[in-house]
Write a protein that holds these residues in place. Structure first.
Motif, short mmCIF file in Angstrom:
data_model
loop_
_atom_site.label_atom_id
_atom_site.label_comp_id
_atom_site.label_asym_id
_atom_site.label_seq_id
_atom_site.Cartn_x
_atom_site.Cartn_y
_atom_site.Cartn_z
N SER A 229 0.78 -1.13 -0.09
CA SER A 229 -0.13 -0.09 -0.07
C SER A 229 1.04 1.38 0.11
CB SER A 229 -1.05 0.08 1.21
OG SER A 229 -1.73 -0.97 1.46
N PHE A 230 2.14 1.08 0.45
CA PHE A 230 2.91 2.23 0.72
C PHE A 230 4.13 2.50 -0.22
CE2 PHE A 230 0.24 3.40 3.82
CZ PHE A 230 0.53 4.65 3.63
N SER A 231 4.35 1.23 -0.99
CA SER A 231 5.62 1.48 -1.54
C SER A 231 5.66 0.74 -2.99
CB SER A 231 6.74 1.06 -0.72
OG SER A 231 7.63 0.08 -1.46
N THR A 232 6.23 1.30 -3.83
CA THR A 232 6.52 0.31 -5.32
C THR A 232 7.90 -0.07 -5.24
OG1 THR A 232 6.89 2.52 -6.05
CG2 THR A 232 4.48 1.69 -6.52
N LYS A 233 8.67 0.12 -4.18
CA LYS A 233 10.05 -0.29 -4.12
C LYS A 233 10.02 -2.06 -4.51
CE LYS A 233 13.52 1.93 -1.23
NZ LYS A 233 14.15 2.10 -0.13
N PRO A 234 9.30 -2.69 -4.05
CA PRO A 234 9.33 -4.44 -4.47
C PRO A 234 9.36 -4.17 -6.12
CG PRO A 234 7.95 -4.06 -2.75
CD PRO A 234 8.04 -2.75 -3.20
N LEU A 235 8.46 -3.50 -6.71
CA LEU A 235 8.43 -3.51 -8.21
C LEU A 235 9.71 -3.09 -8.69
CD1 LEU A 235 4.83 -2.13 -9.05
CD2 LEU A 235 5.66 -4.21 -8.91
N LYS A 236 10.45 -1.97 -8.21
CA LYS A 236 11.87 -1.43 -8.63
C LYS A 236 12.90 -2.51 -8.43
CE LYS A 236 11.02 3.31 -8.08
NZ LYS A 236 10.16 3.84 -6.78
N LEU A 237 12.57 -3.47 -7.24
CA LEU A 237 13.34 -4.41 -6.90
C LEU A 237 13.66 -5.42 -8.26
CD1 LEU A 237 15.01 -4.47 -4.32
CD2 LEU A 237 13.75 -6.22 -3.69
N ILE A 238 12.37 -6.05 -8.76
CA ILE A 238 12.31 -6.88 -9.65
C ILE A 238 12.89 -6.11 -10.95
CG2 ILE A 238 10.40 -7.89 -11.33
CD1 ILE A 238 8.63 -7.91 -9.03
N THR A 239 12.61 -5.18 -11.28
CA THR A 239 13.35 -4.14 -12.30
C THR A 239 14.87 -4.68 -12.07
OG1 THR A 239 11.59 -2.80 -12.28
CG2 THR A 239 13.33 -2.50 -13.98
N ALA A 240 15.49 -4.45 -11.02
CA ALA A 240 16.86 -4.44 -10.73
C ALA A 240 17.35 -5.91 -11.01
CB ALA A 240 17.06 -3.97 -9.43
N ILE A 241 16.50 -6.84 -10.35
CA ILE A 241 16.58 -8.25 -10.58
C ILE A 241 16.84 -8.61 -11.98
CG2 ILE A 241 16.18 -10.47 -10.02
CD1 ILE A 241 15.11 -9.57 -7.22
N GLY A 242 15.90 -8.06 -12.62
CA GLY A 242 16.00 -8.41 -14.18
C GLY A 242 16.99 -8.07 -14.97
N PHE A 243 17.54 -6.82 -14.64
CA PHE A 243 18.64 -6.26 -15.16
C PHE A 243 20.07 -7.17 -14.79
CE2 PHE A 243 16.87 -1.94 -15.79
CZ PHE A 243 17.40 -1.88 -17.24
N ILE A 244 19.93 -7.43 -13.51
CA ILE A 244 21.15 -8.37 -13.00
C ILE A 244 21.62 -9.57 -13.77
CG2 ILE A 244 22.38 -9.40 -11.10
CD1 ILE A 244 21.26 -6.99 -9.44
N MET A 245 20.00 -10.21 -13.89
CA MET A 245 19.91 -11.79 -14.49
C MET A 245 20.43 -11.29 -15.92
SD MET A 245 19.11 -13.63 -12.16
CE MET A 245 18.86 -14.99 -13.12
#
Ligand code: UDP
Ligand code: MG
Length: 328
Positions: A229-245
């Motif tokens: 409800s408060f943060s879109t950080k988990p979504l950003k984290l997914i993007t970051a993981i995507g880049f690393i992968m």
């Protein structure tokens, strides 16, 4: 003239503790009135959150024997946060100041004096913060403290070790009523509203009687709800993981190519299997997180009421207020 305090106490199957809670709150109110900290028409509002036991009957009896007790009966179980909200929204126009507190006497009633003093000093919000967690089991302490830390990392700005024991002035309540989101997470929203605020510290006691209404499953969904409800950080984290992968996979392709050229291409079955599982897992997790947000959007778009007040028993014109407050 002292200000009018309305305390909001959410109750879900609390027949075992209610009589004791009422007794102690009544004593507290008496001393607060004598000390001139609250007005004589202050109230304790018990919010019955769709209990299946005698909770509502006890609240009605309390109201009949002593007008200091009021009650709100919700049409169905709406959850702790919505029960608090139902109470706060229902009283926002009839009180000067509100305090929310759990029914199980875990929060220290004697902190109320200090909260009120801070309020008279000009604070619009006063957070009750636990000084220790000595009375909690190791498991509860571990999960709860982990929760606050994780929330911070995930970008939801919550006050460490503060639950829902807090004072809010009616000025701030009126602003809070403007936050129409269905997925309400009070611990995140209240600090967002702003205004002058401070904390008071207290020792949290053990539950007076009865069982916790927050088993692990509910606690986990509360945490996930709070974060999404408060943060879109988990979504950003997914993007970051995507880049690393992707970066790793480029490396892997080059490596595979070299191995091929060198003529050793047979081996490597296990590493292939591992990466399939790993990448598959990450993809499903990513989809899950995105799904979590889509679920949130779905709930918000429907705009269903967050709670329905079936009845508001209060001797100062509660009936019309209940009608006005069958709120979204
Ligand atoms: N509660 C509620 N609705 C619910 C669950 C809990 O109104 O669906 C109330 C409950 O009666 C209590 C407060 O919320 O007054 C906190 O619940 P509990 O003490 O069981 O949680 P814990 O302190 O164990 O985290
Ligand atoms: Mg409790």
């Amino acid at each position: 003239m002292a200000d009018k305090l309305y305390m909001i106490v959410p109750c879900f199957n609390e027949e075992e503790v209610l009589p004791e809670t009422a007794k102690r709150l009544k004593e507290k109110y008496k001393t607060l009135m004598d000390a001139g900290l609250i007005s004589d028409d202050s109230r304790v509002v018990f919010v019955n959150d769709g209990s299946r036991d005698n909770t509502w009957r006890i609240i009605q009896e309390l109201h009949n024997t002593d007008p200091v007790f009021s009650g709100i009966d919700l049409a169905h179980n709406s959850g702790h946060q919505n029960a608090i909200l139902a109470g706060l929204i229902s009283v926002k126009d009839i009180c000067d100041v509100s305090i929310t507190m759990d029914a199980d006497l875990q929060d220290d009633i004697n902190t109320i004096d200090e909260m009120l003093i801070k309020y008279y000093e000009g604070n619009q919000i006063v957070y009750g913060v636990r000084s220790t967690r000595k009375t909690d089991t190791f498991f509860k302490r571990f999960t709860a403290e982990g929760f606050y830390k994780f929330m911070k990392i995930m970008g939801a700005d919550v006050i460490y070790n503060h639950a829902d024991f807090r004072l809010i002035s009616s000025r701030v309540l009126k602003e809070l009523a403007e936050y129409k989101e269905v997925n309400l997470f009070l611990r995140g929203i209240v600090p967002l509203i702003g205004f002058k605020s401070c904390s008071v510290y207290y020792e949290r006691h053990e539950r007076f009687a009865g069982k916790s209404k927050y088993p692990l499953g509910k606690m986990l969904s509360f945490a996930i709800n709070g974060i999404t409800s408060f943060s879109t950080k988990p979504l950003k984290l997914i993007t970051a993981i995507g880049f690393i992968m992707s970066a790793i996979s480029i490396g892997a392709i080059i490596w595979a190519f070299i191995v091929k050229i060198l003529g050793h291409s047979e081996y490597g079955w296990s590493s292939t299997m591992c990466s399939i599982w790993l990448i598959g897992g990450i993809q499903i997790l990513a989809l899950g997180i995105i799904g979590e947000y889509i679920g949130k959007i779905y709930a918000e778009v429907k705009q269903r009421p967050r709670f329905i007040v079936a009845e508001f028993i209060n001797d100062t014109g509660g009936k019309d207020i209940a009608e006005k407050n069958t709120e979204k």
